[in-house]
Design an enzyme around this catalytic site. Sequence first.
Site, PDB file in Angstrom:
ATOM      1  N   GLY A  11       0.641  -1.308   0.025  1.00  0.00           N
ATOM      2  CA  GLY A  11      -0.197   0.091   0.069  1.00  0.00           C
ATOM      3  C   GLY A  11       0.955   1.272  -0.021  1.00  0.00           C
ATOM      4  N   THR A 125       4.809   1.387   6.512  1.00  0.00           N
ATOM      5  CA  THR A 125       3.531   0.978   6.781  1.00  0.00           C
ATOM      6  C   THR A 125       2.760   2.086   7.440  1.00  0.00           C
ATOM      7  OG1 THR A 125       1.813  -0.553   7.539  1.00  0.00           O
ATOM      8  CG2 THR A 125       3.992  -0.715   8.267  1.00  0.00           C
ATOM      9  N   ASP A 127       0.424   1.450   9.076  1.00  0.00           N
ATOM     10  CA  ASP A 127      -0.306   0.592  10.214  1.00  0.00           C
ATOM     11  C   ASP A 127       0.735   0.511  11.367  1.00  0.00           C
ATOM     12  OD1 ASP A 127      -2.346  -0.019   8.644  1.00  0.00           O
ATOM     13  OD2 ASP A 127      -1.540  -1.788   7.973  1.00  0.00           O
ATOM     14  N   MET A 169      -8.237   2.481   9.557  1.00  0.00           N
ATOM     15  CA  MET A 169      -7.532   1.371   9.121  1.00  0.00           C
ATOM     16  C   MET A 169      -6.653   0.601  10.171  1.00  0.00           C
ATOM     17  SD  MET A 169      -5.802   2.396   5.434  1.00  0.00           S
ATOM     18  CE  MET A 169      -6.934   2.309   4.035  1.00  0.00           C
ATOM     19  N   HIS A 271      -9.178   5.215   2.686  1.00  0.00           N
ATOM     20  CA  HIS A 271      -7.692   5.774   2.263  1.00  0.00           C
ATOM     21  C   HIS A 271      -7.387   7.210   2.590  1.00  0.00           C
ATOM     22  CE1 HIS A 271      -8.677   1.804   0.158  1.00  0.00           C
ATOM     23  NE2 HIS A 271      -7.589   1.497   0.207  1.00  0.00           N
ATOM     24  N   ARG A 274      -4.232   7.526   4.195  1.00  0.00           N
ATOM     25  CA  ARG A 274      -3.078   7.326   3.587  1.00  0.00           C
ATOM     26  C   ARG A 274      -2.805   8.101   2.438  1.00  0.00           C
ATOM     27  NH1 ARG A 274      -3.696   1.223   1.756  1.00  0.00           N
ATOM     28  NH2 ARG A 274      -3.289   2.106  -0.454  1.00  0.00           N
TER      29      ARG A 274
HETATM   30  O1  F6P Z   1      -1.306  -1.965   4.990  1.00  0.00           O
HETATM   31  C1  F6P Z   1      -2.025  -0.604   4.687  1.00  0.00           C
HETATM   32  C2  F6P Z   1      -3.234  -0.548   4.685  1.00  0.00           C
HETATM   33  O2  F6P Z   1      -3.617   0.762   4.372  1.00  0.00           O
HETATM   34  C3  F6P Z   1      -4.200  -1.279   5.883  1.00  0.00           C
HETATM   35  O3  F6P Z   1      -4.444  -0.624   6.879  1.00  0.00           O
HETATM   36  C4  F6P Z   1      -5.317  -1.462   4.945  1.00  0.00           C
HETATM   37  O4  F6P Z   1      -6.280  -2.544   5.459  1.00  0.00           O
HETATM   38  C5  F6P Z   1      -5.058  -1.680   3.505  1.00  0.00           C
HETATM   39  O5  F6P Z   1      -3.647  -1.303   3.169  1.00  0.00           O
HETATM   40  C6  F6P Z   1      -5.787  -1.225   2.405  1.00  0.00           C
HETATM   41  O6  F6P Z   1      -5.108  -1.959   1.233  1.00  0.00           O
HETATM   42  P1  F6P Z   1      -5.720  -1.535  -0.173  1.00  0.00           P
HETATM   43  O7  F6P Z   1      -5.050  -0.285  -0.422  1.00  0.00           O
HETATM   44  O8  F6P Z   1      -5.349  -2.677  -0.966  1.00  0.00           O
HETATM   45  O9  F6P Z   1      -7.353  -1.279  -0.166  1.00  0.00           O
END
Ligand code: F6P
Length: 341
Positions: A11, A125, A127, A169, A271, A274
């Site tokens: 991710g 990450t 997370d 998340m 998202h 992120r």
């Molecule tokens: O590993 C980082 C993360 O943002 C997690 O917290 C979340 O569950 C996952 O990726 C989401 O993944 P994707 O971007 O594939 O939806």
Amino acid sequence: MERIGILTGGGDCPGLNAVIRAIVRCGTAENWQVIGFRNGWKGMLDDDFIVLDNQAVSGILPKGGTILGTSRTNPCKDQQNLDKVRSTFNKHALGGLIAIGGEDTLGAASKLFDEGLKVVGVPKTIDNDLNATDYTFGYDTALNIATECIDRLHSTAESHNRVMVVEIMGRHAGWIALEAGIAGGADIILIPEVPIKIDEVCDLIRLRHKRGRTFSIVAIAEGAKLADSDVTVDAKKDQFGHVRLGGVGQQVGEIIEKKTGFETRVTVLGHIQRGGTPTAFDRVLGTRFGVKAVDLVKRGKFGFMASLQGRDVSEVPLKAAVGELKLVPAEYYELAKKFFG
Ligand code: F6P
């Protein structure tokens, strides 16, 4: 002139561009050529790359995401792909490959090192669940975004006398939910590490409202499990076999409303956590990790990754970081519980 490769996998994460920039700046200062493989390990399978010079990384420091693109492709699933990675590595006569990623990407890096490739790692990450480093970059940004969202939910929750469930998340570890919940003053925090009884959650909300409060905030990690209810997480998988969560907040919100009678709303941050510009902390940590990665390649310390230990950036074997996730310790959750209700 020596040539090194870099890639970003898994991710995306705020701070990735700071790492890329630092590697390119320090690598070119060593008179190396730096090439960036596009879209994680997929770029090595397809031999899809760009040459990165100082011009290419100019201005990327404050930008979210990764200029290289990313994917969850894991090259270790079959021998044919491992051979492809090796052939791309050899074709470019790489003096080293820097893999920037989380558990999956670094797991692949570790395996490739075992197979004889000169690989070093940079832990990433949002997370914060990677072992062998105190923090990963990206986490601070995600934590701050989630905290700000909880702050914002307070005023609307209070105005409408509502219970607000906010899904945060964290598939396996509840770091963001726990610390955003503490920082934002959530009234209950639910994380994957500690299954919580839904009746206890409802009791806490009822008690709080009996004490005169008219609203409640429930912070819930997307991977949270409730011990005594029929709530199950939506166990869809993505194309790479990773569990795709989402839905637990909605289900918990519905149960709370039904059992307590308090009007409830659910917000899934998704998202948003992120995306966008990294915090200063993540830019600095990403920069320090990038500098360390170049140092590891220079010293031939393959099979190692950059790691934050206290205030110091040091190095640890890749193997120490993969295989087991860093979960929230029980005593930390107990601390958070002191502020529930
Ligand atoms: O590993 C980082 C993360 O943002 C997690 O917290 C979340 O569950 C996952 O990726 C989401 O993944 P994707 O971007 O594939 O939806």
